[in-house]
Design a protein around this motif. Structure first.
Motif, PDB file in Angstrom:
ATOM      1  N   VAL A  62       5.293   2.582  -6.307  1.00 33.75           N
ATOM      2  CA  VAL A  62       6.184   2.076  -5.242  1.00 33.75           C
ATOM      3  C   VAL A  62       7.708   2.362  -5.539  1.00 33.75           C
ATOM      4  O   VAL A  62       8.692   2.489  -4.496  1.00 33.75           O
ATOM      5  N   ALA A  63       8.050   2.318  -6.630  1.00 30.74           N
ATOM      6  CA  ALA A  63       9.619   2.421  -7.003  1.00 30.74           C
ATOM      7  C   ALA A  63      10.046   3.860  -6.648  1.00 30.74           C
ATOM      8  O   ALA A  63      11.079   4.363  -6.471  1.00 30.74           O
ATOM      9  N   GLU A  64       8.944   4.781  -6.663  1.00 31.79           N
ATOM     10  CA  GLU A  64       9.209   6.083  -6.454  1.00 31.79           C
ATOM     11  C   GLU A  64       9.099   6.665  -5.121  1.00 31.79           C
ATOM     12  O   GLU A  64       8.742   7.889  -4.826  1.00 31.79           O
ATOM     13  N   GLY A  65       8.884   5.597  -4.262  1.00 31.49           N
ATOM     14  CA  GLY A  65       8.572   5.996  -2.762  1.00 31.49           C
ATOM     15  C   GLY A  65       7.240   5.842  -2.119  1.00 31.49           C
ATOM     16  O   GLY A  65       7.077   6.088  -0.958  1.00 31.49           O
ATOM     17  N   GLY A  66       6.335   5.713  -2.770  1.00 31.62           N
ATOM     18  CA  GLY A  66       4.929   5.806  -2.638  1.00 31.62           C
ATOM     19  C   GLY A  66       4.304   4.376  -1.987  1.00 31.62           C
ATOM     20  O   GLY A  66       5.172   3.339  -2.233  1.00 31.62           O
ATOM     21  N   ALA A  67       3.175   4.510  -1.415  1.00 28.70           N
ATOM     22  CA  ALA A  67       2.343   3.342  -0.612  1.00 28.70           C
ATOM     23  C   ALA A  67       1.100   3.148  -1.828  1.00 28.70           C
ATOM     24  O   ALA A  67       0.833   4.034  -2.382  1.00 28.70           O
ATOM     25  N   VAL A  68       0.887   2.007  -2.107  1.00 28.16           N
ATOM     26  CA  VAL A  68      -0.367   1.792  -2.922  1.00 28.16           C
ATOM     27  C   VAL A  68      -1.300   0.629  -2.264  1.00 28.16           C
ATOM     28  O   VAL A  68      -0.972  -0.346  -1.465  1.00 28.16           O
ATOM     29  N   VAL A  69      -2.479   1.062  -2.674  1.00 26.36           N
ATOM     30  CA  VAL A  69      -3.529  -0.020  -2.644  1.00 26.36           C
ATOM     31  C   VAL A  69      -3.946  -0.631  -3.932  1.00 26.36           C
ATOM     32  O   VAL A  69      -4.342   0.044  -4.732  1.00 26.36           O
ATOM     33  N   VAL A  70      -3.479  -1.855  -4.050  1.00 24.51           N
ATOM     34  CA  VAL A  70      -3.952  -2.637  -5.065  1.00 24.51           C
ATOM     35  C   VAL A  70      -5.315  -3.346  -5.070  1.00 24.51           C
ATOM     36  O   VAL A  70      -5.571  -4.264  -4.206  1.00 24.51           O
ATOM     37  N   THR A  71      -6.138  -2.671  -5.873  1.00 21.69           N
ATOM     38  CA  THR A  71      -7.524  -3.399  -5.974  1.00 21.69           C
ATOM     39  C   THR A  71      -7.824  -4.323  -7.088  1.00 21.69           C
ATOM     40  O   THR A  71      -7.036  -3.897  -8.229  1.00 21.69           O
ATOM     41  N   ASP A  72      -8.725  -5.021  -6.934  1.00 21.76           N
ATOM     42  CA  ASP A  72      -8.970  -5.963  -8.080  1.00 21.76           C
ATOM     43  C   ASP A  72     -10.220  -6.585  -7.881  1.00 21.76           C
ATOM     44  O   ASP A  72     -10.681  -6.765  -6.612  1.00 21.76           O
ATOM     45  N   LEU A  73     -11.390  -6.932  -8.890  1.00 17.95           N
ATOM     46  CA  LEU A  73     -12.509  -7.481  -8.734  1.00 17.95           C
ATOM     47  C   LEU A  73     -12.054  -8.972  -8.121  1.00 17.95           C
ATOM     48  O   LEU A  73     -12.977  -9.300  -7.269  1.00 17.95           O
ATOM     49  N   LEU A  74     -10.871  -9.490  -8.236  1.00 15.57           N
ATOM     50  CA  LEU A  74     -10.615 -10.827  -7.530  1.00 15.57           C
ATOM     51  C   LEU A  74      -9.566 -10.692  -6.536  1.00 15.57           C
ATOM     52  O   LEU A  74      -8.620 -10.246  -6.654  1.00 15.57           O
ATOM     53  N   ARG A  75      -9.996 -10.903  -5.240  1.00 14.90           N
ATOM     54  CA  ARG A  75      -9.375 -10.446  -4.253  1.00 14.90           C
ATOM     55  C   ARG A  75      -7.949 -11.309  -4.007  1.00 14.90           C
ATOM     56  O   ARG A  75      -6.949 -10.722  -3.952  1.00 14.90           O
ATOM     57  N   ASP A  76      -7.944 -12.327  -4.465  1.00 21.96           N
ATOM     58  CA  ASP A  76      -6.837 -13.256  -4.389  1.00 21.96           C
ATOM     59  C   ASP A  76      -5.752 -12.578  -5.489  1.00 21.96           C
ATOM     60  O   ASP A  76      -4.797 -12.770  -5.232  1.00 21.96           O
ATOM     61  N   ALA A  77      -6.081 -12.391  -6.680  1.00 17.71           N
ATOM     62  CA  ALA A  77      -5.297 -11.676  -7.680  1.00 17.71           C
ATOM     63  C   ALA A  77      -4.404 -10.733  -7.098  1.00 17.71           C
ATOM     64  O   ALA A  77      -3.457 -10.179  -7.257  1.00 17.71           O
ATOM     65  N   ALA A  78      -5.507  -9.696  -6.419  1.00 17.22           N
ATOM     66  CA  ALA A  78      -4.958  -8.505  -5.854  1.00 17.22           C
ATOM     67  C   ALA A  78      -3.918  -8.592  -4.682  1.00 17.22           C
ATOM     68  O   ALA A  78      -2.832  -8.155  -4.540  1.00 17.22           O
ATOM     69  N   VAL A  79      -4.043  -9.822  -3.913  1.00 19.68           N
ATOM     70  CA  VAL A  79      -3.210 -10.248  -2.792  1.00 19.68           C
ATOM     71  C   VAL A  79      -1.787 -10.657  -3.467  1.00 19.68           C
ATOM     72  O   VAL A  79      -0.584 -10.357  -3.211  1.00 19.68           O
ATOM     73  N   VAL A  80      -1.905 -11.519  -4.560  1.00 23.72           N
ATOM     74  CA  VAL A  80      -0.647 -11.929  -5.269  1.00 23.72           C
ATOM     75  C   VAL A  80       0.096 -10.751  -5.943  1.00 23.72           C
ATOM     76  O   VAL A  80       1.378 -10.680  -5.577  1.00 23.72           O
ATOM     77  N   ALA A  81      -0.541  -9.898  -6.324  1.00 23.37           N
ATOM     78  CA  ALA A  81       0.071  -8.520  -6.857  1.00 23.37           C
ATOM     79  C   ALA A  81       0.628  -7.673  -6.055  1.00 23.37           C
ATOM     80  O   ALA A  81       1.737  -7.326  -6.142  1.00 23.37           O
ATOM     81  N   ALA A  82       0.053  -7.685  -4.890  1.00 25.58           N
ATOM     82  CA  ALA A  82       0.442  -6.791  -3.654  1.00 25.58           C
ATOM     83  C   ALA A  82       1.608  -7.447  -2.954  1.00 25.58           C
ATOM     84  O   ALA A  82       2.799  -6.667  -2.518  1.00 25.58           O
ATOM     85  N   SER A  83       1.729  -8.715  -3.058  1.00 24.35           N
ATOM     86  CA  SER A  83       2.826  -9.496  -2.408  1.00 24.35           C
ATOM     87  C   SER A  83       4.233  -9.185  -3.133  1.00 24.35           C
ATOM     88  O   SER A  83       5.189  -9.563  -2.364  1.00 24.35           O
ATOM     89  N   GLU A  84       4.151  -8.849  -4.372  1.00 27.10           N
ATOM     90  CA  GLU A  84       5.493  -8.387  -4.930  1.00 27.10           C
ATOM     91  C   GLU A  84       6.219  -7.080  -4.178  1.00 27.10           C
ATOM     92  O   GLU A  84       7.285  -7.212  -4.250  1.00 27.10           O
ATOM     93  N   PHE A  85       5.518  -6.512  -3.362  1.00 30.67           N
ATOM     94  CA  PHE A  85       6.075  -5.345  -2.724  1.00 30.67           C
ATOM     95  C   PHE A  85       6.435  -5.652  -1.210  1.00 30.67           C
ATOM     96  O   PHE A  85       6.048  -4.948  -0.334  1.00 30.67           O
ATOM     97  N   SER A  86       6.938  -6.702  -0.910  1.00 32.61           N
ATOM     98  CA  SER A  86       7.306  -7.447   0.280  1.00 32.61           C
ATOM     99  C   SER A  86       8.194  -6.393   1.077  1.00 32.61           C
ATOM    100  O   SER A  86       9.203  -5.943   0.571  1.00 32.61           O
ATOM    101  N   GLY A  87       7.544  -5.992   2.185  1.00 29.84           N
ATOM    102  CA  GLY A  87       8.529  -5.217   3.084  1.00 29.84           C
ATOM    103  C   GLY A  87       8.245  -3.583   2.838  1.00 29.84           C
ATOM    104  O   GLY A  87       8.789  -2.794   3.525  1.00 29.84           O
TER     105      GLY A  87
END
Length: 260
Positions: free
Chosen positions: A27-52
């Protein structure tokens, strides 16, 4: 650097540790990411870091082909393309003497670490061919030297052999496959073992264990066009531990000199 501008990466097990650091780097280098995890809630929290920014959270169990296919479909629906797959899911799930490891435990270890990566590659390759994308798989120094954890080491070594063969098979189509082999890395998996990382640091000529960002930097290199002519290779990122056995006292000599 903006090496991932306009590109999309799927990272497995990206809610924490190495996977999370890889997502941050891309993300810092301009890309888009799909954050996956066995636990969806954990993935949502991690992806929320990239707000906007462009980030998608997806629940993914790599032992399930249905989950893998769903993750690919969600990526294409959101972003319309896939440029990079980072196989990070896995782990040492067998905790027994190798002579006592059951066939079932062997299957569990291989299914998570080796076959799980294979499932993701199989699902991703048709889309990577379209973008001339690539795959970076996180293996381990255990795959290339004897550090114990036999079942885990065998699964990680399989990742290297698989990646080499995929590289040979798909190179003419412009798809690259490389591997990063980390040494000991400071991740949440070590939180239950106070002092363990400090003890292990004595094994490393550079005097410390790795940080997730060390691995993310290597993944970003291999996953970018800077590595456009590199495929089928394994990059050790391991603080020098593969140079050989080291005593606990790793202090440099009092006098350094040139010559034999």
């Amino acid at each position: 650097m903006r090496r991932f501008e306009g590109k999309v990466a799927i990272i497995t097990a990206a809610a924490q540790g190495i996977g999370q650091a890889v997502a941050r780097r891309i993300v810092a280098e301009g890309g888009a990411v799909v954050v996956t995890d066995l636990l969806r809630d954990a993935a949502v929290v991690a992806a929320s870091e990239f707000s906007g920014r462009d980030a998608l959270a997806v629940k993914l169990d790599v032992t399930s082909r249905a989950d893998v296919d769903a993750a690919i479909d969600a990526t294409l629906e959101r972003f319309g393309r896939l440029d990079l797959l980072v196989n990070n899911a896995g782990g040492c799930i067998v905790d027994s003497m190798p002579e006592e490891t059951s066939t079932e435990d062997w299957h569990r270890q291989l299914d998570l670490t080796l076959v799980g990566a294979a499932r993701c590659i199989q699902a991703a390759v048709p889309h990577l061919v379209k973008t001339r994308g690539n795959v970076v798989t996180i293996s381990s120094v255990n795959a290339v030297a004897a550090f114990g954890n036999i079942e885990y080491a065998a699964a990680k070594a399989g990742q290297i052999a698989m990646s080499q063969n995929y590289a040979a098979r798909y190179g003419r189509l412009g798809v690259r496959f490389n591997v990063v082999a980390p040494g000991t890395v400071r991740t949440p998996n070590w939180d239950s073992q106070p002092g363990a990382l400090e003890s292990l640091a004595a094994m490393y000529p550079l005097g410390r264990v790795g940080e997730p960002e060390d691995i993310a930097a290597a993944v970003a290199f291999l996953g970018s066009d800077d590595a456009a002519w590199i495929t089928g290779h394994t990059l050790p990122v391991e603080g020098g531990v593969l140079t050989g056995p080291h005593p606990i006292d790793l202090s440099p000599p009092d006098t350094l000199h040139n010559g034999a």
